[in-house]
Scaffold this motif. Sequence first.
Motif, short mmCIF file in Angstrom:
data_model
loop_
_atom_site.label_atom_id
_atom_site.label_comp_id
_atom_site.label_asym_id
_atom_site.label_seq_id
_atom_site.Cartn_x
_atom_site.Cartn_y
_atom_site.Cartn_z
N LYS A 163 -112.41 18.78 22.96
CA LYS A 163 -110.96 18.55 22.84
C LYS A 163 -110.43 19.16 21.54
CE LYS A 163 -106.84 17.13 23.10
NZ LYS A 163 -105.86 17.67 24.02
N ASN B 165 -107.85 22.60 21.24
CA ASN B 165 -106.59 22.66 20.49
C ASN B 165 -106.68 23.67 19.34
OD1 ASN B 165 -105.12 21.02 22.07
ND2 ASN B 165 -105.04 19.27 20.67
N GLY C 112 -95.63 23.44 16.48
CA GLY C 112 -95.41 22.05 16.07
C GLY C 112 -96.06 21.14 17.09
N CYS D 38 -100.09 17.21 18.04
CA CYS D 38 -101.55 17.39 18.17
C CYS D 38 -102.18 18.50 17.33
CB CYS D 38 -101.89 17.62 19.63
SG CYS D 38 -101.50 16.20 20.67
N PHE E 57 -89.87 20.18 19.00
CA PHE E 57 -90.97 21.12 18.70
C PHE E 57 -91.17 22.16 19.78
CE2 PHE E 57 -94.96 20.32 21.09
CZ PHE E 57 -94.64 19.18 21.79
N LYS E 58 -90.64 21.89 20.99
CA LYS E 58 -90.58 22.90 22.05
C LYS E 58 -89.52 22.47 23.05
CE LYS E 58 -94.22 21.43 25.27
NZ LYS E 58 -95.53 21.71 25.80
O1 LIG Z 1 -97.20 31.09 22.69
C1 LIG Z 1 -96.88 30.02 22.16
C2 LIG Z 1 -97.15 28.75 22.73
C3 LIG Z 1 -96.77 27.61 22.05
N1 LIG Z 1 -96.14 27.70 20.85
C4 LIG Z 1 -95.78 26.47 20.12
O2 LIG Z 1 -96.94 25.63 20.01
C5 LIG Z 1 -96.57 24.26 19.96
C6 LIG Z 1 -97.40 23.44 20.94
O3 LIG Z 1 -97.07 23.80 22.27
P1 LIG Z 1 -97.85 23.22 23.55
O4 LIG Z 1 -99.29 23.43 23.38
O5 LIG Z 1 -97.21 23.80 24.74
O6 LIG Z 1 -97.46 21.67 23.51
P2 LIG Z 1 -98.25 20.30 23.28
O7 LIG Z 1 -97.55 19.30 24.11
O8 LIG Z 1 -98.37 20.07 21.81
O9 LIG Z 1 -99.73 20.48 23.92
C7 LIG Z 1 -100.88 20.81 23.13
O10 LIG Z 1 -101.43 19.65 22.53
C8 LIG Z 1 -101.82 18.61 23.48
C9 LIG Z 1 -102.28 17.41 22.67
O11 LIG Z 1 -103.60 17.51 22.25
C10 LIG Z 1 -102.91 19.17 24.39
O12 LIG Z 1 -103.32 18.16 25.32
C11 LIG Z 1 -102.38 20.39 25.13
O13 LIG Z 1 -103.41 20.94 25.95
C12 LIG Z 1 -101.91 21.43 24.09
O14 LIG Z 1 -101.32 22.55 24.76
C13 LIG Z 1 -95.07 24.23 20.24
O15 LIG Z 1 -94.37 24.10 19.02
C14 LIG Z 1 -94.78 25.57 20.87
O16 LIG Z 1 -93.47 26.01 20.65
C15 LIG Z 1 -95.86 28.93 20.28
O17 LIG Z 1 -95.31 29.01 19.19
N2 LIG Z 1 -96.24 30.08 20.95
#
Ligand SMILES: O=c1ccn([C@@H]2O[C@H](COP(=O)(O)OP(=O)(O)O[C@H]3O[C@H](CO)[C@@H](O)[C@H](O)[C@H]3O)[C@@H](O)[C@H]2O)c(=O)[nH]1
Length: 420
Positions: free
Chosen positions: A156, A160, A209, A212, A274-275
């Motif tokens: 895990k 990440n 952001g 996690c 954050f997204k």
């Molecule tokens: O190409 C990219 C993809 C994502 N982001 C940024 O990365 C951050 C995290 O995005 P994302 O991973 O989609 O969201 P989370 O909900 O934080 O999910 C992540 O964190 C979770 C908690 O551990 C895991 O379960 C997931 O698999 C993992 O994707 C955000 O700020 C996005 O804007 C970017 O800047 N560029």
Amino acid sequence: MQWKETFFSTEVEKHVSEADIIFVSVNTPTKTRGLGAGKAADLTYWESAARMIADVSKNDKIVVEKSTVPVKTAEAIEKILTHNSKGINYQILSNPEFLAEGTAIQDLFHPDRVLIGGRDTPEGQKAIQTLKEVYAHWVPEDRIICTNLWSAELSKLAANAFLAQRISSVNAMSALCEATGADVTQVSSAVGKDTRIGPKFLNASVGFGGSCFQKDILNLVYICECNGLPEVANYWKQVIKVNDYQKNRFVNRMVASMFNTVSGKKIAVLGFAFKKDTGDTRETPAIDVCKGLLGDNAHLSIYDPQVTQEQIQRDLSMKKFDWDHPTDLQPMSPAGVKQVNVVWDAYEATKDAHGVCILTEWDEFKSLDFKRIYDNMQKPAFVFDGRNVVDEEKLREIGFIVYSIGKPLDAWLKDMPAVA
Ligand SMILES: O=c1ccn([C@@H]2O[C@H](COP(=O)(O)OP(=O)(O)O[C@H]3O[C@H](CO)[C@@H](O)[C@H](O)[C@H]3O)[C@@H](O)[C@H]2O)c(=O)[nH]1
Ligand SMILES: NC(=O)c1ccc[n+]([C@@H]2O[C@H](COP(=O)([O-])OP(=O)(O)OC[C@H]3O[C@@H](n4cnc5c(N)ncnc54)[C@H](O)[C@@H]3O)[C@@H](O)[C@H]2O)c1
């Protein structure tokens, strides 16, 4: 999948006592004080859940680690449970959660994989099989991976770290693109066409952001240090350093472009989550960007379709890592940041502003009437796109000076380099 028998309750002890399998998904924040502060995972909430399970249990149980935890946490949990066991047998399984926010239900129904780690004993294997049968109701068997406990816990953190590393890699490239005239979207598209690399998660941004990535990498770094692996720790630390660099670089670029000062100027901030598709602001890059601009005495007018004024004020006055602890343990927030105004409309946020920065990739920002926005702004009018959502050529035709992460620079920006 049948949901008819799913119900929710706050009678935690009653249901824990009756259950055969208990999923524990409590928060595992970064420690804010004491040994490992700023890096290690705080297992206070996990420990209190384990002690409660030991207190109320009357029959054998499978306890599932759903939270993201340091490697070897299962051993600690096992010790707490077995030292208080009253003859009850506990099997601990690691079953980390991989869902992403905004797509949680889809990820639950169609996971890339389900990972189950357990002890390599007959009892441990039997527990793995029991949990596997639960998932087999809707997940194809070849997507259910069974491993030992430590592999599951570490996978895990590793997943990440790899995901965040991709973003830091493309963000590092974005700085080089700006310096050389390359375009990061073209570079990442070309790189991602290699099937060994793949196209996903290569969008340059103002920084990653969410609750996690940073927490889990810091945790990984701490585990490496504790295991005498400083080089490995430093390697992963760099992913966070590049993320911080990207946020600072964005603020510096904004300030440098606007004649090296934003003091007293109104800056519109579009997007705070954050997204997109979530109101979650945990570790959002918007916090650092806003704090950076406030540090230069800007006046901020913030619009996000899902984040409230109260949340934004709380985020901007809170210390790092406090957000992941219960509210009653957080320090009282000061009266609020005076130079921050939160509004419910992008046009109001941008009215009379000197500059606009886009910090979340909300779809609605793509279809804003930028001519109307331009007409109501101070001139020269700037757009700083931290998510590469706007059509920069169209905006330039309207009259804006545009900065898009990792894209060839406007002549104006080249003439006003950001020097930290
Ligand atoms: O190409 C990219 C993809 C994502 N982001 C940024 O990365 C951050 C995290 O995005 P994302 O991973 O989609 O969201 P989370 O909900 O934080 O999910 C992540 O964190 C979770 C908690 O551990 C895991 O379960 C997931 O698999 C993992 O994707 C955000 O700020 C996005 O804007 C970017 O800047 N560029
Ligand atoms: N949010 C995500 O997208 C996501 C995805 C994958 C993994 N995770 C991991 O899951 C865990 C939880 O994350 P979250 O975002 O849901 O956190 P959260 O803070 O939103 O939720 C945790 C909940 O646990 C409750 N809690 C704390 N101690 C408790 C106790 N002793 N008994 C009963 N309840 C207790 C808290 O009140 C809170 O409601 C973390 O380890 C996180 O890393 C989160």
